[in-house]
Design an enzyme around this catalytic site. Structure first.
Site, PDB file in Angstrom:
ATOM      1  CD  GLN A 269      -6.171   9.762   3.207  1.00 34.52           C
ATOM      2  OE1 GLN A 269      -6.842   8.784   3.507  1.00 34.52           O
ATOM      3  NE2 GLN A 269      -4.880   9.834   3.440  1.00 34.52           N
TER       4      GLN A 269
ATOM      5  NE  ARG B  50      -5.080   6.051   0.721  1.00 27.39           N
ATOM      6  CZ  ARG B  50      -5.969   5.376   1.415  1.00 27.39           C
ATOM      7  NH1 ARG B  50      -6.710   5.993   2.326  1.00 27.39           N
ATOM      8  NH2 ARG B  50      -6.124   4.086   1.221  1.00 27.39           N
TER       9      ARG B  50
ATOM     10  CG  PHE C 123      -2.349  -0.285   0.997  1.00 26.49           C
ATOM     11  CD1 PHE C 123      -2.749  -1.313   0.166  1.00 26.49           C
ATOM     12  CD2 PHE C 123      -3.343   0.479   1.605  1.00 26.49           C
ATOM     13  CE1 PHE C 123      -4.087  -1.576  -0.074  1.00 26.49           C
ATOM     14  CE2 PHE C 123      -4.684   0.237   1.376  1.00 26.49           C
ATOM     15  CZ  PHE C 123      -5.061  -0.796   0.536  1.00 26.49           C
TER      16      PHE C 123
ATOM     17  CD  GLU D  80      -2.940   3.570  -0.902  1.00 32.04           C
ATOM     18  OE1 GLU D  80      -3.574   4.622  -0.717  1.00 32.04           O
ATOM     19  OE2 GLU D  80      -2.038   3.181  -0.143  1.00 32.04           O
TER      20      GLU D  80
ATOM     21  CG  HIS E  36      -8.428   7.293  -2.094  1.00 30.66           C
ATOM     22  ND1 HIS E  36      -8.019   6.804  -3.311  1.00 30.66           N
ATOM     23  CD2 HIS E  36      -8.188   6.311  -1.189  1.00 30.66           C
ATOM     24  CE1 HIS E  36      -7.550   5.577  -3.152  1.00 30.66           C
ATOM     25  NE2 HIS E  36      -7.641   5.254  -1.873  1.00 30.66           N
TER      26      HIS E  36
ATOM     27  CG  LEU F 181     -11.835   3.778  -2.386  1.00 32.58           C
ATOM     28  CD1 LEU F 181     -11.083   5.092  -2.335  1.00 32.58           C
ATOM     29  CD2 LEU F 181     -11.643   3.010  -1.096  1.00 32.58           C
TER      30      LEU F 181
ATOM     31  NE  ARG G 282      -7.209   6.823   6.555  1.00 34.50           N
ATOM     32  CZ  ARG G 282      -7.530   5.774   5.790  1.00 34.50           C
ATOM     33  NH1 ARG G 282      -7.029   4.583   6.042  1.00 34.50           N
ATOM     34  NH2 ARG G 282      -8.367   5.902   4.774  1.00 34.50           N
TER      35      ARG G 282
ATOM     36  CG  HIS H 296     -10.801   7.997   1.242  1.00 33.45           C
ATOM     37  ND1 HIS H 296     -11.825   7.133   0.890  1.00 33.45           N
ATOM     38  CD2 HIS H 296      -9.869   7.230   1.879  1.00 33.45           C
ATOM     39  CE1 HIS H 296     -11.507   5.904   1.281  1.00 33.45           C
ATOM     40  NE2 HIS H 296     -10.347   5.940   1.902  1.00 33.45           N
TER      41      HIS H 296
HETATM   42  C1  LIG Z   1     -14.993   3.618   0.649  1.00 33.11           C
HETATM   43  C2  LIG Z   1     -14.032   3.512   1.781  1.00 33.11           C
HETATM   44  C3  LIG Z   1     -13.082   2.513   1.788  1.00 33.11           C
HETATM   45  C4  LIG Z   1     -12.175   2.407   2.835  1.00 33.11           C
HETATM   46  N1  LIG Z   1     -11.224   1.418   2.806  1.00 33.11           N
HETATM   47  C5  LIG Z   1     -10.344   1.330   3.825  1.00 33.11           C
HETATM   48  C6  LIG Z   1      -9.352   0.313   3.826  1.00 33.11           C
HETATM   49  O1  LIG Z   1      -9.278  -0.522   2.927  1.00 33.11           O
HETATM   50  N2  LIG Z   1      -8.482   0.274   4.862  1.00 33.11           N
HETATM   51  C7  LIG Z   1      -8.522   1.162   5.884  1.00 33.11           C
HETATM   52  O2  LIG Z   1      -7.711   1.087   6.796  1.00 33.11           O
HETATM   53  N3  LIG Z   1      -9.481   2.127   5.911  1.00 33.11           N
HETATM   54  C8  LIG Z   1     -10.389   2.223   4.915  1.00 33.11           C
HETATM   55  N4  LIG Z   1     -11.337   3.205   4.945  1.00 33.11           N
HETATM   56  C9  LIG Z   1     -11.503   4.014   6.164  1.00 33.11           C
HETATM   57  C10 LIG Z   1     -12.250   3.187   7.210  1.00 33.11           C
HETATM   58  O3  LIG Z   1     -13.146   2.316   6.583  1.00 33.11           O
HETATM   59  C11 LIG Z   1     -13.036   4.056   8.192  1.00 33.11           C
HETATM   60  O4  LIG Z   1     -12.219   5.073   8.678  1.00 33.11           O
HETATM   61  C12 LIG Z   1     -13.505   3.235   9.370  1.00 33.11           C
HETATM   62  O5  LIG Z   1     -14.209   2.095   8.931  1.00 33.11           O
HETATM   63  C13 LIG Z   1     -14.376   4.052  10.306  1.00 33.11           C
HETATM   64  O6  LIG Z   1     -14.908   3.210  11.288  1.00 33.11           O
HETATM   65  P1  LIG Z   1     -15.662   3.805  12.562  1.00 33.11           P
HETATM   66  O7  LIG Z   1     -15.970   2.656  13.437  1.00 33.11           O
HETATM   67  O8  LIG Z   1     -14.861   4.909  13.141  1.00 33.11           O
HETATM   68  O9  LIG Z   1     -16.989   4.463  11.991  1.00 33.11           O
HETATM   69  P2  LIG Z   1     -18.113   3.949  10.970  1.00 33.11           P
HETATM   70  O10 LIG Z   1     -17.884   2.586  10.449  1.00 33.11           O
HETATM   71  O11 LIG Z   1     -18.277   5.051   9.976  1.00 33.11           O
HETATM   72  O12 LIG Z   1     -19.383   3.874  11.898  1.00 33.11           O
HETATM   73  C14 LIG Z   1     -20.008   5.032  12.412  1.00 33.11           C
HETATM   74  C15 LIG Z   1     -21.205   4.606  13.232  1.00 33.11           C
HETATM   75  O13 LIG Z   1     -21.720   5.736  13.939  1.00 33.11           O
HETATM   76  C16 LIG Z   1     -23.118   5.760  13.845  1.00 33.11           C
HETATM   77  N5  LIG Z   1     -23.571   7.151  13.993  1.00 33.11           N
HETATM   78  C17 LIG Z   1     -23.103   8.259  13.375  1.00 33.11           C
HETATM   79  N6  LIG Z   1     -23.784   9.339  13.792  1.00 33.11           N
HETATM   80  C18 LIG Z   1     -24.688   8.922  14.687  1.00 33.11           C
HETATM   81  C19 LIG Z   1     -25.699   9.556  15.457  1.00 33.11           C
HETATM   82  N7  LIG Z   1     -25.932  10.868  15.393  1.00 33.11           N
HETATM   83  N8  LIG Z   1     -26.457   8.800  16.263  1.00 33.11           N
HETATM   84  C20 LIG Z   1     -26.276   7.457  16.330  1.00 33.11           C
HETATM   85  N9  LIG Z   1     -25.341   6.809  15.627  1.00 33.11           N
HETATM   86  C21 LIG Z   1     -24.558   7.530  14.821  1.00 33.11           C
HETATM   87  C22 LIG Z   1     -23.419   5.149  12.488  1.00 33.11           C
HETATM   88  O14 LIG Z   1     -24.721   4.615  12.463  1.00 33.11           O
HETATM   89  C23 LIG Z   1     -22.363   4.049  12.426  1.00 33.11           C
HETATM   90  O15 LIG Z   1     -22.831   2.898  13.065  1.00 33.11           O
HETATM   91  C24 LIG Z   1     -12.227   3.328   3.888  1.00 33.11           C
HETATM   92  C25 LIG Z   1     -13.183   4.344   3.886  1.00 33.11           C
HETATM   93  C26 LIG Z   1     -14.046   4.450   2.832  1.00 33.11           C
HETATM   94  C27 LIG Z   1     -15.000   5.593   2.830  1.00 33.11           C
END
Ligand SMILES: Cc1cc2nc3c(=O)[nH]c(=O)nc-3n(C[C@H](O)[C@H](O)[C@H](O)COP(=O)(O)OP(=O)(O)OC[C@H]3O[C@@H](n4cnc5c(N)ncnc54)[C@H](O)[C@@H]3O)c2cc1C
Length: 620
Positions: free
Chosen positions: A284, A330, A171, A299, A286, A296, A430, A395
């Site tokens: 960020q 990135r 990566f 990468e 992407h 997306l 990142r 991203h």
């Molecule tokens: C398309 C894409 C691909 C990616 N691929 C990678 C990868 O290959 N490798 C990598 O390391 N990272 C990757 N990332 C980044 C990574 O996926 C995210 O940063 C990470 O999954 C975020 O996880 P989280 O648990 O912080 O939040 P999330 O998975 O975003 O979960 C947020 C939660 O909060 C809840 N929530 C939000 N607001 C409220 C509210 N007001 N009330 C109640 N609930 C709420 C939502 O319902 C959800 O359950 C990618 C990101 C994207 C966008």
């Protein structure tokens, strides 16, 4: 999953009414002619006044971070519940494609060199442009191998090498093939794994509950309020610890890879509760998102050998990052693409090509099946035969709730982890694959910190229900006020102009004059926001009101991004200023803090935690 609040922990509507009667401030309010809860007989109010639920720990967010933390605190026999505005499996973690970094050393580097956590930490700190806190980076990189194995033991189906070991791919910005993956559906795989674990031990999940405020008392977080989307009722949640795990705020921008739900609710709720946000200027972009839709293109596609080509057929990245080429970090690659397009070497409409054809049909089908399908479905291009049109898109949010390596914030009892937090493992940029890692590592470790804190004894602030009741009432009248507005502004038009402003004035390249215009535009947007009219007057299943609350959060975050970006007069990581093109360690090797002072955004700074690696010029 059915909502199963524990009966004994639930306070009924009638009990709450009794409590209201006992409340002296209510009496005073009645005498002053201010309407009290008892007086409010209209439909909305009756809908809203509802249950208060009591737990040891409330986790807001059902993504990877929230689920992993919930498992941890539940294993310590603490009563924990998860609140999520969507079904947990629709959390944005499910969309993660490329993989999760860990120095398993299953694939050797150049000249048979072997990876280890220190090299991972070095790559991460260098990638961050030396803004990451090195104590937190060290923890994340040390914990990475056991985290991947732990997920494996829980059931994550990692892709394998021929010798049976977990597969790893290169990566951007990494010295080794370090990214463990499950084809190009890593987030999907990991999220399902953790969700299965959570439901197998019956952790209550309040899904389709939208958190509307954090409740504080004597500088303690004592819980939160949440709108039950299905019924329109406002609930109160009381807890000794609240963990914010609500993900990023990509939907602040026009072209984003993020889900529509990524609206930064958690960051804004924290800001309003008096907690600072850290490093909000670092957004960020992407390099490779599908032209037009910004879905997306992982990468991992370049990790498998894909290359970027401009309209002249040139592999242009070699002019900008001669050593790392297409696998430079990135921020570097996104800027090079933007420059190519701006200087007329992109295709008409503003894109370049990502070419996978030389990888061959078999490899594409085996390791990038999702990418192939996305390209076919959304661009009509099969990458086996044709290059994919791509452009940079927003991203990831490097900044977020200011939290230390234990997820602790300045508000006692309030913790943050995952993308909504800035524990600061990513600094100014990142590295791909480090975010999934962060969610699971800090989901677990912050869970441990919460367990330790709660084990010290009961928190007196939690015994008083009054702040929670007041908060429910406050949200009640806020929602009523919104629904009773006679104004005419359209929230979706406002959202559109906010997105345009942010993408055009606070995008990949920035300068003072343009950002000043952007700040004025945000001011205008803010004024219009209070004039939004909602036609649907029912609170139950009223998506328009949810969208409006999200928009309010976004506008507030727009201000934090704008002020933080304006004041950082240097270029570092993803923050590229054309008027200050160099990094300035003398003045800006520090974190930006944005907080609310008298309802206005105020900016201050705090030092970066340095450690093993001395800041150096970043060359790729
Ligand atoms: C398309 C894409 C691909 C990616 N691929 C990678 C990868 O290959 N490798 C990598 O390391 N990272 C990757 N990332 C980044 C990574 O996926 C995210 O940063 C990470 O999954 C975020 O996880 P989280 O648990 O912080 O939040 P999330 O998975 O975003 O979960 C947020 C939660 O909060 C809840 N929530 C939000 N607001 C409220 C509210 N007001 N009330 C109640 N609930 C709420 C939502 O319902 C959800 O359950 C990618 C990101 C994207 C966008």
């Amino acid at each position: 999953m059915d909502i199963k609040p524990l009966e004994k922990e639930k306070i009924s509507y009638s009990e709450l009414e009794e409590l209201e009667k006992e409340c002296p401030s209510q009496e005073k309010e009645k005498k002053n002619g201010i309407s009290s809860l008892d007086d409010e007989k209209d439909i909305i109010s009756k809908n809203i006044l509802s249950d208060i639920h009591q737990y040891d720990v409330i986790i807001i967010g059902g993504g990877l971070t929230g689920l992993r933390a919930a498992l941890q605190v539940s294993n310590a026999q603490l009563k924990v519940a998860i609140i999520s505005k969507v079904h947990p499996l629709r959390s944005h973690s499910v969309a993660a494609q490329g993989g999760m970094n860990a120095s398993l050393a299953n694939v050797p580097g150049e000249n048979e060199t072997v990876d280890n956590w220190k090299i991972h930490a070095y790559d991460t700190v260098k990638g961050s442009d030396y803004l990451a806190d090195q104590d937190a980076v060290e923890i994340m990189c040390r914990e990475a191998p056991s985290t991947v194995i732990e997920l494996e033991h829980m059931g994550t189906a990692w892709s394998r090498l021929e010798n049976g070991k977990i597969a790893q791919r290169p990566f951007g910005g990494a010295g080794f093939p370090r990214t463990c993956y499950a084809a190009d559906r890593t987030g999907h795989n990991a999220l399902h794994t953790l969700y299965e674990q959570v439901i197998s031990i019956d952790i209550p999940i309040y899904e389709d509950f939208f958190v509307t405020s954090l409740v504080t008392e004597n500088e303690y977080c004592v819980g939160c309020t949440a709108l039950e989307i299905r019924t329109g009722k406002v609930h109160g949640f009381q807890a000794s610890a609240v963990l914010m795990a609500t993900g990023g705020f990509g939907r602040l921008f026009n072209s984003s890879t993020n889900a529509l739900i990524n609206t930064g609710d958690g960051q804004s709720l924290a800001l309003n509760a008096g907690v600072s946000l850290k490093d909000m200027e670092f957004i960020q972009f992407h390099p490779t998102t599908l032209y037009g839709t910004n879905i997306l293109i992982t990468e991992g596609a370049r990790g498998e050998g894909g290359i970027l080509i401009n309209k002249n057929g040139e592999r242009f990245v070699e002019n900008y990052a001669p050593n790392s080429l297409d696998l430079a970090p990135r921020d570097v690659v996104a800027r090079t693409i933007d420059i190519e397009i701006a200087e007329g070497r992109g295709f008409k409409g503003g894109y370049v090509h990502l070419d996978l054809r030389h990888l061959g049909e078999e490899l594409i089908k085996e390791r990038l099946p999702g990418i192939r399908q996305i390209s076919i479905d959304f661009a009509g291009v099969d990458p086996i035969n044709e290059p994919i049109p791509i452009q940079p898109g927003q991203h990831y949010s490097m900044g977020g709730i200011d939290a230390d390596k234990d997820g602790k914030t300045s508000l006692k009892g309030f913790y943050a982890a995952g993308e909504c937090a800035c524990i600061s493992v990513h600094g100014a940029n990142r590295l791909g694959g480090n975010s999934l890692l962060e969610t699971v590592v800090f989901g677990r470790l912050v869970g441990d910190a919460i367990i330790e804190e709660i084990s010290k004894g009961p928190n007196k602030e939690q015994e008083n229900l009054e702040p929670l009741k007041k908060a429910i009432t406050k949200i009640d009248s806020k929602l009523k006020n919104i629904l009773s507005r006679k104004t005419s502004e359209n929230q979706f038009k406002i959202k559109e102009s906010l997105n345009k402003t942010m993408s055009s004035k606070f995008g990949i390249f920035r300068d003072r004059v343009v950002m000043e215009k952007g700040i004025l535009e945000i001011e205008e947007i803010k004024k219009k926001l209070s004039q939004v009219k909602i036609d649907n007057k029912e609170l139950a299943l009223n998506q328009a009101i949810i969208r409006l609350l999200e928009l309010e959060y976004l506008v507030q975050l727009a201000e934090t991004v704008a002020f933080a970006a304006m004041k950082r007069e240097e270029s570092r990581g993803s923050h590229a200023r054309t008027d200050y093109p160099s990094r300035d360690d003398k003045k800006f090797l520090k974190h930006t803090l944005t907080s609310l002072q008298n309802k206005k955004i105020s900016v201050s700074y705090k030092p970066v935690v340095l450690g093993m690696f001395k800041p150096q010029e970043r060359v790729y």
